[in-house]
Write an enzyme that holds these catalytic residues in place. Structure first.
Site, PDB file in Angstrom:
ATOM      1  CB  SER A  67      -0.865   0.010   1.269  1.00 15.85           C
ATOM      2  OG  SER A  67      -1.504   1.254   1.430  1.00 15.85           O
ATOM      3  CE1 TYR A 127      -3.437  -2.480   5.490  1.00 12.13           C
ATOM      4  CE2 TYR A 127      -3.133  -0.117   5.172  1.00 12.13           C
ATOM      5  CZ  TYR A 127      -3.389  -1.375   4.649  1.00 12.13           C
ATOM      6  OH  TYR A 127      -3.565  -1.539   3.295  1.00 12.13           O
TER       7      TYR A 127
HETATM    8  N1  LIG Z   1      -8.798  -0.708  -0.657  1.00 13.88           N
HETATM    9  C1  LIG Z   1      -7.781   0.105  -0.421  1.00 13.88           C
HETATM   10  O1  LIG Z   1      -7.954   1.342  -0.296  1.00 13.88           O
HETATM   11  C2  LIG Z   1      -6.392  -0.453  -0.362  1.00 13.88           C
HETATM   12  C3  LIG Z   1      -5.323   0.455  -0.464  1.00 13.88           C
HETATM   13  C4  LIG Z   1      -4.017  -0.032  -0.403  1.00 13.88           C
HETATM   14  C5  LIG Z   1      -3.796  -1.389  -0.247  1.00 13.88           C
HETATM   15  N2  LIG Z   1      -4.850  -2.258  -0.136  1.00 13.88           N
HETATM   16  C6  LIG Z   1      -4.550  -3.673   0.055  1.00 13.88           C
HETATM   17  O2  LIG Z   1      -5.187  -4.429  -0.950  1.00 13.88           O
HETATM   18  C7  LIG Z   1      -5.370  -5.761  -0.504  1.00 13.88           C
HETATM   19  C8  LIG Z   1      -6.763  -6.213  -0.880  1.00 13.88           C
HETATM   20  O3  LIG Z   1      -7.713  -5.437  -0.156  1.00 13.88           O
HETATM   21  P1  LIG Z   1      -9.068  -4.907  -0.802  1.00 13.88           P
HETATM   22  O4  LIG Z   1      -8.975  -3.444  -0.890  1.00 13.88           O
HETATM   23  O5  LIG Z   1      -9.405  -5.680  -2.031  1.00 13.88           O
HETATM   24  O6  LIG Z   1     -10.085  -5.207   0.395  1.00 13.88           O
HETATM   25  P2  LIG Z   1     -11.269  -6.265   0.554  1.00 13.88           P
HETATM   26  O7  LIG Z   1     -12.291  -6.069  -0.506  1.00 13.88           O
HETATM   27  O8  LIG Z   1     -11.686  -6.161   1.988  1.00 13.88           O
HETATM   28  O9  LIG Z   1     -10.551  -7.674   0.296  1.00 13.88           O
HETATM   29  C9  LIG Z   1      -9.750  -8.293   1.255  1.00 13.88           C
HETATM   30  C10 LIG Z   1      -9.605  -9.751   0.896  1.00 13.88           C
HETATM   31  O10 LIG Z   1      -8.800 -10.391   1.892  1.00 13.88           O
HETATM   32  C11 LIG Z   1      -9.513 -11.519   2.422  1.00 13.88           C
HETATM   33  N3  LIG Z   1      -9.224 -11.705   3.819  1.00 13.88           N
HETATM   34  C12 LIG Z   1      -9.447 -10.826   4.838  1.00 13.88           C
HETATM   35  N4  LIG Z   1      -9.100 -11.388   6.007  1.00 13.88           N
HETATM   36  C13 LIG Z   1      -8.664 -12.639   5.714  1.00 13.88           C
HETATM   37  C14 LIG Z   1      -8.184 -13.708   6.510  1.00 13.88           C
HETATM   38  N5  LIG Z   1      -8.121 -13.599   7.855  1.00 13.88           N
HETATM   39  N6  LIG Z   1      -7.805 -14.859   5.905  1.00 13.88           N
HETATM   40  C15 LIG Z   1      -7.895 -14.966   4.555  1.00 13.88           C
HETATM   41  N7  LIG Z   1      -8.339 -14.000   3.751  1.00 13.88           N
HETATM   42  C16 LIG Z   1      -8.719 -12.846   4.330  1.00 13.88           C
HETATM   43  C17 LIG Z   1     -10.988 -11.148   2.226  1.00 13.88           C
HETATM   44  O11 LIG Z   1     -11.803 -12.298   2.127  1.00 13.88           O
HETATM   45  P3  LIG Z   1     -12.671 -12.955   3.323  1.00 13.88           P
HETATM   46  O12 LIG Z   1     -13.313 -11.842   4.078  1.00 13.88           O
HETATM   47  O13 LIG Z   1     -13.584 -13.850   2.585  1.00 13.88           O
HETATM   48  O14 LIG Z   1     -11.685 -13.725   4.129  1.00 13.88           O
HETATM   49  C18 LIG Z   1     -10.943 -10.467   0.869  1.00 13.88           C
HETATM   50  O15 LIG Z   1     -10.965 -11.413  -0.156  1.00 13.88           O
HETATM   51  C19 LIG Z   1      -5.082  -5.744   1.007  1.00 13.88           C
HETATM   52  O16 LIG Z   1      -3.824  -6.303   1.248  1.00 13.88           O
HETATM   53  C20 LIG Z   1      -5.077  -4.260   1.347  1.00 13.88           C
HETATM   54  O17 LIG Z   1      -4.231  -3.975   2.446  1.00 13.88           O
HETATM   55  C21 LIG Z   1      -6.138  -1.809  -0.196  1.00 13.88           C
END
Ligand SMILES: NC(=O)c1ccc[n+]([C@@H]2O[C@H](COP(=O)([O-])OP(=O)(O)OC[C@H]3O[C@@H](n4cnc5c(N)ncnc54)[C@H](OP(=O)(O)O)[C@@H]3O)[C@@H](O)[C@H]2O)c1
Length: 263
Positions: free
Chosen positions: A142, A155
């Site tokens: 991130s 985080y």
């Molecule tokens: N959205 C943003 O603004 C943003 C910005 C920078 C970086 N990121 C990074 O992008 C990545 C993806 O996030 P996203 O934005 O797509 O959010 P998201 O829609 O909440 O997706 C998160 C994914 O991780 C899985 N997950 C969460 N807890 C888990 C656990 N304990 N075990 C296994 N799987 C788990 C969730 O599935 P389940 O709930 O089914 O387990 C979901 O598939 C993350 O690493 C996040 O830090 C996001």
């Protein structure tokens, strides 16, 4: 690595957001997709839909915030006869709040998901990748990982770890047939902010779509990029913040993210 064709691709966090968008982009009859997340029914439905489209896919419901989860997952995958050629470490969560007001349980689970099991899964997958010699690892960090983030202290630190870890692995494995790329998204329109309990007012208009971020990350991996910040605006902000004195950029971030009653 020049193509995803004929690869076995494991993607964590495949059930929503950026991970789900990556799954959609990776649909191809020549690949095998191993989908990992906790939401068993969602993953199973995704795998069945992919199979109907002629894409081989298997769902692995797994909670990667638990100790030893990556090891158990790897054993299940190996027992099913799969060998991972491309590992996408995308699953991750954030927690918003003052450090002492976030429960230690939540904090330790975040460390295990964002760091410990990411490292363990990578460690288990690399031996086969070295044997194959045409492999890739995409770690989703991130832009929060470029500096300390008040009210998201742990985080941001986990994402700094992922950036540093990815950079070092890039250097160790680039000449050994494994491309390691770190994707740094900025604010992205997924469930992430709500799950983290973050204030999102004023941020929505800055958000990129998960599809755009997913595409940028997969392209960066195929191009062999070391680190990719998704989006021009995020790239500019990240560069400018590196030029800003540390105290000043902390004060700005605290102003932006801090609660209204922050002292
Ligand atoms: N959205 C943003 O603004 C943003 C910005 C920078 C970086 N990121 C990074 O992008 C990545 C993806 O996030 P996203 O934005 O797509 O959010 P998201 O829609 O909440 O997706 C998160 C994914 O991780 C899985 N997950 C969460 N807890 C888990 C656990 N304990 N075990 C296994 N799987 C788990 C969730 O599935 P389940 O709930 O089914 O387990 C979901 O598939 C993350 O690493 C996040 O830090 C996001």
């Amino acid at each position: 690595m020049k193509t995803f064709k004929h690869k076995t691709i494991l993607i964590t966090g495949a059930s929503s957001g950026i991970g789900e968008a990556m799954v959609s982009l990776l649909r191809d009859p020549s690949v095998k997709l191993l989908l990992v997340a906790r939401s068993e029914h969602k993953l199973q439905a995704m795998a069945e839909a992919l199979e109907r489209q002629g894409v081989r896919a298997q769902a692995y419901a797994c909670d990667l915030s638990q100790p030893g989860a990556a090891e158990l997952l790897f054993q299940r995958i190996t027992a099913d006869g799969h060998q991972v050629d491309v590992l996408i470490n995308n699953a991750g969560v954030g927690k918003y709040g003052r450090f002492d007001q976030i429960s230690l349980t939540d904090t330790l689970e975040m460390l295990r998901l964002n760091i410990e099991n990411l490292v363990a899964l990578t460690h288990r997958c690399i031996p086969h990748m070295l044997e194959r010699g045409d492999a890739g690892i995409l770690n989703v960090a991130s832009t929060a990982g470029f500096q300390g983030i008040p009210y998201m202290a742990v985080y941001a630190a986990t994402k700094s770890f992922v950036i540093s870890f990815s950079e070092a692995l890039y250097a160790e494995y680039a000449a050994r047939g494994i491309t390691v790329t770190c994707l740094c998204p900025g604010p992205t329109a997924t469930a992430f902010q709500e799950r983290a309990g973050m204030p999102v007012e004023g941020m929505r208009r800055l958000m990129e779509s998960p599809e755009k971020v997913a595409r940028a990350g997969l392209r960066a991996l195929l191009r062999g990029e070391l680190l990719h910040i998704s989006g021009a605006a995020n790239t500019i902000v990240a560069r400018l913040s590196q030029l800003t004195p540390r105290r000043m950029r902390l004060a700005i971030t605290r102003q932006l993210l801090g609660p209204a009653d922050d002292i």
